[in-house]
Write a protein that holds these residues in place. Structure first.
Motif, PDB file in Angstrom:
ATOM      1  N   MET A  19      38.023 -17.095  20.650  1.00  0.00           N
ATOM      2  CA  MET A  19      37.795 -15.828  21.344  1.00  0.00           C
ATOM      3  C   MET A  19      39.115 -15.079  21.478  1.00  0.00           C
ATOM      4  N   ALA A  20      39.102 -13.805  21.144  1.00  0.00           N
ATOM      5  CA  ALA A  20      40.336 -13.013  21.141  1.00  0.00           C
ATOM      6  C   ALA A  20      40.910 -12.814  22.533  1.00  0.00           C
ATOM      7  N   LYS A  21      42.228 -12.802  22.610  1.00  0.00           N
ATOM      8  CA  LYS A  21      42.931 -12.291  23.777  1.00  0.00           C
ATOM      9  C   LYS A  21      43.036 -10.777  23.581  1.00  0.00           C
ATOM     10  N   ILE A  22      42.854 -10.030  24.667  1.00  0.00           N
ATOM     11  CA  ILE A  22      42.828  -8.573  24.563  1.00  0.00           C
ATOM     12  C   ILE A  22      44.025  -7.982  25.297  1.00  0.00           C
ATOM     13  N   LEU A  23      44.769  -7.135  24.593  1.00  0.00           N
ATOM     14  CA  LEU A  23      45.948  -6.472  25.132  1.00  0.00           C
ATOM     15  C   LEU A  23      45.743  -4.964  25.079  1.00  0.00           C
ATOM     16  N   THR A  24      45.931  -4.285  26.198  1.00  0.00           N
ATOM     17  CA  THR A  24      45.837  -2.821  26.236  1.00  0.00           C
ATOM     18  C   THR A  24      47.224  -2.210  26.353  1.00  0.00           C
ATOM     19  N   VAL A  25      47.480  -1.168  25.548  1.00  0.00           N
ATOM     20  CA  VAL A  25      48.735  -0.418  25.599  1.00  0.00           C
ATOM     21  C   VAL A  25      48.395   0.972  26.127  1.00  0.00           C
ATOM     22  N   PHE A  26      49.000   1.367  27.262  1.00  0.00           N
ATOM     23  CA  PHE A  26      48.632   2.656  27.851  1.00  0.00           C
ATOM     24  C   PHE A  26      49.807   3.304  28.572  1.00  0.00           C
ATOM     25  N   ASN A  27      49.703   4.603  28.758  1.00  0.00           N
ATOM     26  CA  ASN A  27      50.615   5.382  29.589  1.00  0.00           C
ATOM     27  C   ASN A  27      50.017   6.776  29.709  1.00  0.00           C
ATOM     28  N   GLN A  28      50.292   7.456  30.807  1.00  0.00           N
ATOM     29  CA  GLN A  28      49.761   8.801  30.969  1.00  0.00           C
ATOM     30  C   GLN A  28      50.543   9.821  30.159  1.00  0.00           C
ATOM     31  N   LYS A  29      51.734   9.439  29.683  1.00  0.00           N
ATOM     32  CA  LYS A  29      52.598  10.362  28.948  1.00  0.00           C
ATOM     33  C   LYS A  29      52.507  10.124  27.452  1.00  0.00           C
ATOM     34  N   GLY A  30      52.552  11.203  26.680  1.00  0.00           N
ATOM     35  CA  GLY A  30      52.645  11.074  25.238  1.00  0.00           C
ATOM     36  C   GLY A  30      54.103  10.902  24.824  1.00  0.00           C
ATOM     37  N   PRO A  47      44.536   6.688  24.548  1.00  0.00           N
ATOM     38  CA  PRO A  47      45.083   8.048  24.502  1.00  0.00           C
ATOM     39  C   PRO A  47      46.067   8.284  25.643  1.00  0.00           C
ATOM     40  N   PRO A  48      46.986   9.264  25.491  1.00  0.00           N
ATOM     41  CA  PRO A  48      48.023   9.506  26.498  1.00  0.00           C
ATOM     42  C   PRO A  48      47.512  10.289  27.700  1.00  0.00           C
ATOM     43  N   ALA A  49      46.591   9.693  28.435  1.00  0.00           N
ATOM     44  CA  ALA A  49      46.069  10.341  29.644  1.00  0.00           C
ATOM     45  C   ALA A  49      45.332   9.302  30.474  1.00  0.00           C
ATOM     46  N   VAL A  50      45.870   8.950  31.627  1.00  0.00           N
ATOM     47  CA  VAL A  50      45.195   7.951  32.442  1.00  0.00           C
ATOM     48  C   VAL A  50      43.912   8.513  33.053  1.00  0.00           C
ATOM     49  N   ALA A  51      43.751   9.855  33.004  1.00  0.00           N
ATOM     50  CA  ALA A  51      42.510  10.451  33.488  1.00  0.00           C
ATOM     51  C   ALA A  51      41.363  10.189  32.518  1.00  0.00           C
ATOM     52  N   SER A  52      41.692   9.837  31.284  1.00  0.00           N
ATOM     53  CA  SER A  52      40.675   9.482  30.296  1.00  0.00           C
ATOM     54  C   SER A  52      39.969   8.204  30.723  1.00  0.00           C
ATOM     55  N   GLU A  53      38.719   8.055  30.321  1.00  0.00           N
ATOM     56  CA  GLU A  53      37.964   6.851  30.657  1.00  0.00           C
ATOM     57  C   GLU A  53      38.438   5.642  29.858  1.00  0.00           C
ATOM     58  N   ALA A  54      39.067   5.886  28.707  1.00  0.00           N
ATOM     59  CA  ALA A  54      39.418   4.794  27.799  1.00  0.00           C
ATOM     60  C   ALA A  54      40.395   3.778  28.392  1.00  0.00           C
ATOM     61  N   PRO A  55      41.538   4.201  28.982  1.00  0.00           N
ATOM     62  CA  PRO A  55      42.454   3.194  29.522  1.00  0.00           C
ATOM     63  C   PRO A  55      41.819   2.331  30.601  1.00  0.00           C
ATOM     64  N   TRP A  56      41.070   2.951  31.503  1.00  0.00           N
ATOM     65  CA  TRP A  56      40.461   2.191  32.587  1.00  0.00           C
ATOM     66  C   TRP A  56      39.432   1.200  32.052  1.00  0.00           C
ATOM     67  N   ALA A  57      38.596   1.641  31.107  1.00  0.00           N
ATOM     68  CA  ALA A  57      37.605   0.744  30.526  1.00  0.00           C
ATOM     69  C   ALA A  57      38.290  -0.418  29.810  1.00  0.00           C
ATOM     70  N   ALA A  58      39.364  -0.110  29.073  1.00  0.00           N
ATOM     71  CA  ALA A  58      40.081  -1.160  28.340  1.00  0.00           C
ATOM     72  C   ALA A  58      40.710  -2.171  29.285  1.00  0.00           C
ATOM     73  N   LEU A  59      41.273  -1.688  30.389  1.00  0.00           N
ATOM     74  CA  LEU A  59      41.918  -2.590  31.337  1.00  0.00           C
ATOM     75  C   LEU A  59      40.926  -3.536  31.999  1.00  0.00           C
ATOM     76  N   GLN A  60      39.678  -3.148  32.075  1.00  0.00           N
ATOM     77  CA  GLN A  60      38.663  -3.998  32.693  1.00  0.00           C
ATOM     78  C   GLN A  60      38.357  -5.249  31.870  1.00  0.00           C
ATOM     79  N   ILE A  61      38.655  -5.191  30.576  1.00  0.00           N
ATOM     80  CA  ILE A  61      38.353  -6.332  29.700  1.00  0.00           C
ATOM     81  C   ILE A  61      39.617  -6.962  29.122  1.00  0.00           C
ATOM     82  N   SER A  62      40.780  -6.577  29.639  1.00  0.00           N
ATOM     83  CA  SER A  62      42.043  -7.028  29.064  1.00  0.00           C
ATOM     84  C   SER A  62      42.572  -8.297  29.722  1.00  0.00           C
TER      85      SER A  62
END
Length: 235
Positions: free
Chosen positions: A1-12, A97-112
């Motif tokens: 089973m894969a380990k999941i790593l999320t890379v995020f930041n609100q800044k581009g 994507p470079p925006a913590v307001a996006s749903e993607a970072p939060w969703a990714a962090l839930q499974i990371s």
């Protein structure tokens, strides 16, 4: 089973995609079956993976060593497809994507299992708090995440840079990796060729930086430095 790593930041412009792709390529070269999930609508990671080096360059590498798929249109709906793919890989890296307001970072962090926040050590990044707020929220709501760590990126020499890094080190709310990613042409060169720095030269400064970062990240994930080392029971 894969380990999941999320890379995020609100800044581009902080090296998120560069970090995700170089780390994925380095881990894939070590024998880990690696997938990059591109959640940015710009699709930089996906395009990077489709570039083929000019045959006239006579490089040994003919393509990017990790698999890349774009789930950007799915938004927070990416959780199920990533979960479905987890049994097929050793490591999944999610480039958001470079925006913590996006749903993607939060969703990714839930499974990371782990998250990285690349940042350029400037005053502006030191003042920006949105990514730290999201990191705290993720740590509170995802009991399986091993940590959210800041990664100094696009680092240059200078007293100002050193001073900002010292302030990050002294901040009790910041988990700072010992690895850094410097502002080097090799990273851009490998991107233009659709490769990672380790495929161009294992002895370059950039390749050594990525090797050190891979060691640190794999260690935080509880993985061996290579698949061969894993089979031998080494760390």
């Amino acid at each position: 089973m894969a380990k999941i790593l999320t890379v995020f930041n609100q800044k581009g412009g902080c090296g998120k995609t560069m970090t995700a792709m170089q780390l994925a390529g380095t881990c894939a070269m070590r024998g880990y079956s690696t997938l990059v999930v591109d959640m940015d609508s710009q699709g930089t990671a996906l395009v990077w993976s489709t570039v083929k080096p000019d045959p006239q360059l006579r490089l040994k590498a003919t393509g990017f060593p990790a698999k890349v798929e774009s789930f950007a249109p799915l938004g927070r709906g990416m959780v199920r497809p990533v979960a479905d793919l987890a049994p097929l890989y050793d490591l999944i890296i999610i480039d958001t994507p470079p925006a913590v307001a996006s749903e993607a970072p939060w969703a990714a962090l839930q499974i990371s299992d782990l998250a990285l926040i690349p940042f350029v050590p400037t005053a502006a990044d030191m003042w920006a708090k949105e990514a730290r707020v999201l990191a705290r929220k993720a740590m509170e709501q995802n009991p399986d995440i091993r940590g959210v760590h800041h990664l100094p990126s696009m680092v240059r020499r200078g007293n100002t840079i050193a001073g900002v890094l010292d302030q990050f080190r002294s901040d009790p709310e910041v988990a700072l990796l010992s690895s850094t990613v410097s502002l080097l042409n090799a990273y851009l060169d490998s991107q233009m060729l659709g490769l990672c720095v380790g495929q161009l030269s294992s002895s370059s400064t950039a390749a050594k930086e990525m090797s050190a970062l891979s060691d640190e990240v794999l260690g935080l994930l509880g993985l061996s430095k290579s698949v061969e080392g894993k089979r031998k029971g080494k760390r």
